[in-house]
Design a protein around this motif. Structure first.
Motif, mmCIF file in Angstrom:
data_model
loop_
_atom_site.group_PDB
_atom_site.id
_atom_site.type_symbol
_atom_site.label_atom_id
_atom_site.label_comp_id
_atom_site.label_asym_id
_atom_site.label_seq_id
_atom_site.Cartn_x
_atom_site.Cartn_y
_atom_site.Cartn_z
ATOM 1 N N GLY A 1 19.259 12.623 -15.719
ATOM 2 C CA GLY A 1 18.391 13.956 -16.207
ATOM 3 C C GLY A 1 18.843 15.205 -15.484
ATOM 4 O O GLY A 1 17.967 16.151 -15.526
ATOM 5 N N ILE A 2 20.100 15.076 -14.916
ATOM 6 C CA ILE A 2 20.616 16.328 -14.466
ATOM 7 C C ILE A 2 21.031 17.272 -15.449
ATOM 8 O O ILE A 2 22.158 16.702 -16.307
ATOM 9 N N ASP A 3 20.644 18.541 -15.734
ATOM 10 C CA ASP A 3 21.245 19.265 -16.409
ATOM 11 C C ASP A 3 22.267 20.340 -15.872
ATOM 12 O O ASP A 3 23.047 20.463 -16.943
ATOM 13 N N TYR A 4 22.185 20.629 -14.766
ATOM 14 C CA TYR A 4 23.224 21.627 -14.402
ATOM 15 C C TYR A 4 24.094 21.232 -13.227
ATOM 16 O O TYR A 4 23.551 20.517 -12.288
ATOM 17 N N PHE A 5 25.187 21.336 -13.296
ATOM 18 C CA PHE A 5 26.152 21.059 -11.985
ATOM 19 C C PHE A 5 26.712 22.300 -11.616
ATOM 20 O O PHE A 5 27.668 22.909 -12.072
ATOM 21 N N LEU A 6 26.027 22.945 -10.489
ATOM 22 C CA LEU A 6 26.111 24.035 -9.812
ATOM 23 C C LEU A 6 27.409 24.066 -9.073
ATOM 24 O O LEU A 6 27.243 23.474 -7.754
ATOM 25 N N ALA A 7 28.510 24.681 -9.102
ATOM 26 C CA ALA A 7 29.428 24.237 -8.148
ATOM 27 C C ALA A 7 30.213 25.199 -7.514
ATOM 28 O O ALA A 7 30.706 26.318 -8.057
ATOM 29 N N ASN A 8 30.773 25.166 -6.519
ATOM 30 C CA ASN A 8 31.630 26.158 -5.803
ATOM 31 C C ASN A 8 32.970 25.134 -5.275
ATOM 32 O O ASN A 8 32.738 24.648 -4.386
ATOM 33 N N GLY B 1 36.594 23.584 -4.631
ATOM 34 C CA GLY B 1 38.023 23.637 -3.834
ATOM 35 C C GLY B 1 38.972 22.798 -4.299
ATOM 36 O O GLY B 1 38.960 22.189 -5.131
ATOM 37 N N THR B 2 40.294 22.286 -3.494
ATOM 38 C CA THR B 2 41.065 21.682 -3.745
ATOM 39 C C THR B 2 40.533 20.101 -3.647
ATOM 40 O O THR B 2 41.328 19.180 -4.178
ATOM 41 N N ASP B 3 39.184 19.848 -3.332
ATOM 42 C CA ASP B 3 38.600 18.426 -3.488
ATOM 43 C C ASP B 3 38.155 18.223 -4.747
ATOM 44 O O ASP B 3 37.875 16.963 -5.105
ATOM 45 N N PHE B 4 38.178 19.252 -5.751
ATOM 46 C CA PHE B 4 37.397 19.088 -7.043
ATOM 47 C C PHE B 4 38.465 18.629 -8.348
ATOM 48 O O PHE B 4 37.908 18.350 -9.383
ATOM 49 N N PRO B 5 39.643 18.587 -8.074
ATOM 50 C CA PRO B 5 40.523 18.428 -9.390
ATOM 51 C C PRO B 5 39.867 17.065 -10.249
ATOM 52 O O PRO B 5 39.682 17.240 -11.378
ATOM 53 N N PRO B 6 39.670 15.991 -9.618
ATOM 54 C CA PRO B 6 39.329 14.792 -10.369
ATOM 55 C C PRO B 6 37.951 15.203 -11.109
ATOM 56 O O PRO B 6 37.883 14.717 -12.168
ATOM 57 N N VAL B 7 37.081 15.931 -10.505
ATOM 58 C CA VAL B 7 35.780 16.409 -11.119
ATOM 59 C C VAL B 7 36.045 17.211 -12.356
ATOM 60 O O VAL B 7 35.415 17.005 -13.456
ATOM 61 N N VAL C 1 24.302 20.398 -7.017
ATOM 62 C CA VAL C 1 25.219 21.437 -6.681
ATOM 63 C C VAL C 1 26.566 20.762 -6.007
ATOM 64 O O VAL C 1 26.425 19.662 -5.153
ATOM 65 N N MET C 2 27.792 20.997 -6.172
ATOM 66 C CA MET C 2 28.858 20.472 -5.588
ATOM 67 C C MET C 2 29.439 21.682 -4.768
ATOM 68 O O MET C 2 29.823 22.706 -5.675
ATOM 69 N N VAL C 3 30.032 21.411 -3.678
ATOM 70 C CA VAL C 3 30.574 22.482 -2.826
ATOM 71 C C VAL C 3 31.928 21.784 -2.132
ATOM 72 O O VAL C 3 32.244 20.451 -2.208
ATOM 73 N N HIS C 4 32.580 22.718 -1.792
ATOM 74 C CA HIS C 4 33.822 22.193 -1.083
ATOM 75 C C HIS C 4 33.848 21.681 0.256
ATOM 76 O O HIS C 4 33.184 22.418 1.263
#
Ligand SMILES: Cc1ncc(C[n+]2csc(CCOP(=O)(O)OP(=O)(O)O)c2C)c(N)n1
Length: 575
Positions: free
Chosen positions: A28-35, A37-43, A86-89
């Motif tokens: 039920g998560i609608d939004y992926f609010l992201a900031n 970094g180099t940890d993100f490529p697979p995502v 929320v995903m952050v670096h």
């Protein structure tokens, strides 16, 4: 196969990141609010693949500051009761969330904070370290950065657990009392193939809030019946609209005066005859029973208190505020449970009133209804007098806003708006800053509210200090990028008024008082904030004279409502 690359997905295989995003959506998560970094490529790769395949995943949104992203998730939850991601670096991005996370934690706002983890391995494994920063960003215990603020923190250790980790986070953060959770995703793990098993994406039942203790409810109902001068103090009980309705019914039936003390959610419609304002004041001093409903600080003991012999009841999902190191209010009744359920159970107990009690309650109702009217007359006179003042003051600004925005508007207030002059009626039409007071929340939370309720007018009322804490460039950009036109009203007194008041209150006779508490509280010369919104295509105006305010508000609202542009009023205020 190269042993060091054996975790890389084969063509057609899903990665842990893909499984993870699907699990977020399934929960039920609608939004992926992201900031990122180099940890993100697979995502990022997983989102791109989902876009190609049509697999449902949350909406990815880049938000250019972590504080804004977490505050937005906070805002979406306020309006919908639905937690967001929320995903952050890694370590550094997590560090930037702390202020907003403290607010969410103290307000029991569930949200899933996700952070990358610097790549663990230094060889040629898929996702291994390949940038200078990957060494310095490693921490002994990244979760320790947030452990005091979250209900659960975990590092994904194996790709097959990507969906289970989401389910685990959700069931824990949604269990009462709610709160944020933190999940770390090492790059090799989230980029690896999720090979073993077919992890179920089904939601898991959230444990129900414990039913309130019937004996406790009965004892409190008896105490309410006995009391001559009861007082209800509420702060957060309107988080769910059912809490507002239940309090309205109970207050009506038993003629209980209700004071909203520093509310973070509207607890009682301001037009309810038992609504006795926003300060416990005289009602507290003469009380013979106080009902504290989801109020962490019902009064400030150094300033006012109920009589010593006055019993005090605390009710709500966390009546003892278990995460507060010290909180020493007298406590004669403590009932844990869902607030609406407790209030409903109390009302049921009071339903069969004896005639003597009905008469006593009727007398109290009359007295309180009179007091209700007197308070409204006093506030109306204060705001009317403010119209004639030389400078704009909060009573006048509050009144003009009230007349301009309508009942359906959502107001997100980071301190300066006084509800006495801008009363609110509907559940989920007013939100205040967390009791932790981490400034920089209001703008982001208002953007989140607009994201959740695009058809409603959203107004952020901010001090000039609070506005600057919010990273205004990031917020205005977010508003423009995602079509989130809101009205921001800056109560600009060119100072940190609260800091100045605190200094003068402790050192009114001290050296700091000699320059009127300006030292370290002075924010002059004030920037032309109205130009900052223009840089993102919005409508901005500076307002100085009280008489100019209504027309300025009308122009700003036209920009928001008709042109669908964000607007900002930089209101020069004296207070
Ligand atoms: C992140 C953060 N830093 C510092 C503070 C301390 N603080 C509390 S109130 C305040 C001043 C707020 O100024 P402004 O928003 O202009 O409102 P005013 O007090 O003038 O009404 C500050 C700095 C805080 N609450 N949060």
């Amino acid at each position: 196969m190269d042993a060091e690359r054996d975790l890389a997905p084969e063509p057609g295989e899903s990665t842990a990141a893909e499984l993870f995003l699907r699990a977020l959506h399934a929960h039920g998560i609608d939004y992926f609010l992201a900031n990122p970094g180099t940890d993100f490529p697979p995502v990022i790769e997983a989102f791109a693949r989902a876009r190609k395949s049509g697999v449902p995943v949350p909406r990815p949104m880049v938000i250019p500051h972590e504080n804004t992203a977490v505050s937005m998730a906070h805002g979406v939850y306020m309006l919908t009761g639905r937690p967001q991601a929320v995903m952050v670096h890694v370590s550094v991005g997590t560090g930037n969330t702390l202020n907003a996370l403290i607010n969410a934690s103290r307000d029991h706002i569930p949200l899933l904070l996700i952070a990358g983890r610097t790549p663990l391995t230094e060889g040629r494994r898929h996702g291994s370290r390949d940038r200078h920063i990957h060494w310095a960003q490693e921490m002994f215990d990244q979760g320790a950065l947030v452990r005091e603020l979250v209900k659960w923190d975990h590092e994904l250790r194996t790709p097959e657990q990507a969906a289970d980790a989401v389910a685990r986070a959700m069931e824990l953060m949604m269990a009462s009392p709610r709160g944020p959770a933190y999940l770390m995703l090492p790059r090799e793990v989230i980029g690896a193939a999720a090979r073993i098993g077919n992890a179920p994406l089904a939601r898991r039942a959230v444990p129900a809030t414990p039913h309130p203790d019937p004996a406790g409810v009965e004892a409190l109902a008896r105490a309410i019946l006995r009391a001559e001068r009861p007082l209800v103090i509420a702060s957060n009980s309107g988080e769910q609209p059912a809490g507002v309705a239940a309090l309205a019914r109970l207050a009506e039936r038993a003629a209980l005066p209700v004071v909203e003390q520093n509310p973070r959610f509207l607890c009682l419609p301001s037009s309810h005859a038992m609504h006795q304002g926003y300060q416990p004041g005289p009602l507290l001093k003469e009380a013979d029973l106080v009902l504290v409903i989801e109020a962490d600080v019902p009064w400030i003991p150094a300033q006012e208190s109920p009589p010593e012999e006055c019993p005090v009841a605390h009710i709500g999902p966390d009546p003892s505020f278990a995460r507060y190191p010290m909180r020493s209010y007298r406590s004669d009744f403590a009932i844990a449970g869902d607030t609406a359920t407790i209030l409903g159970a109390l009302e049921a107990q009071l339903a069969a009133l004896a005639p003597a009690e009905i008469a006593r309650i009727a007398t109290r109702r009359e007295r309180l209804t009179r007091r209700y009217r007197e308070l409204r007359e006093k506030w109306a006179a204060e705001s009317a007098a403010a119209e004639k003042a030389e400078a704009i003051t909060p009573p006048w600004l509050g009144r003009c806003l009230h007349e301009a925005i309508g009942e359906d508007a959502v107001v997100v207030n980071e301190y300066p708006l006084k509800l006495e002059y801008c009363p609110r009626e509907r559940p989920r039409s007013y939100f205040g800053l967390s009791p932790a007071g981490g400034l920089g929340w209001g703008f982001g939370a208002a953007l989140g509210a607009k994201l959740a309720a695009p058809d409603r007018l959203v107004v952020a009322t901010l001090g000039d200090g609070a506005y600057m804490f919010a990273n205004p460039t990031a917020c205005h950009w977010t508003s423009a990028k995602y079509d989130l036109p809101i009205l921001t009203v800056i109560f600009n007194n060119e100072r940190y008024g609260a800091v100045r008041r605190a200094t003068l209150s402790m050192y009114g006779e001290g050296a700091a008082a000699e320059d009127n508490g300006r030292l370290l509280a002075d924010l002059s010369p004030s920037p032309a904030f109205e130009k900052l919104v223009e840089a993102s295509g919005g409508y901005g105006e500076r307002v100085v004279l009280p008489a100019d305010l209504p027309a300025a508000l009308a122009r700003a609202l036209r920009a928001v409502r008709e042109e669908k542009r964000q607007a900002l009023l930089n209101v020069i205020c004296r207070y």
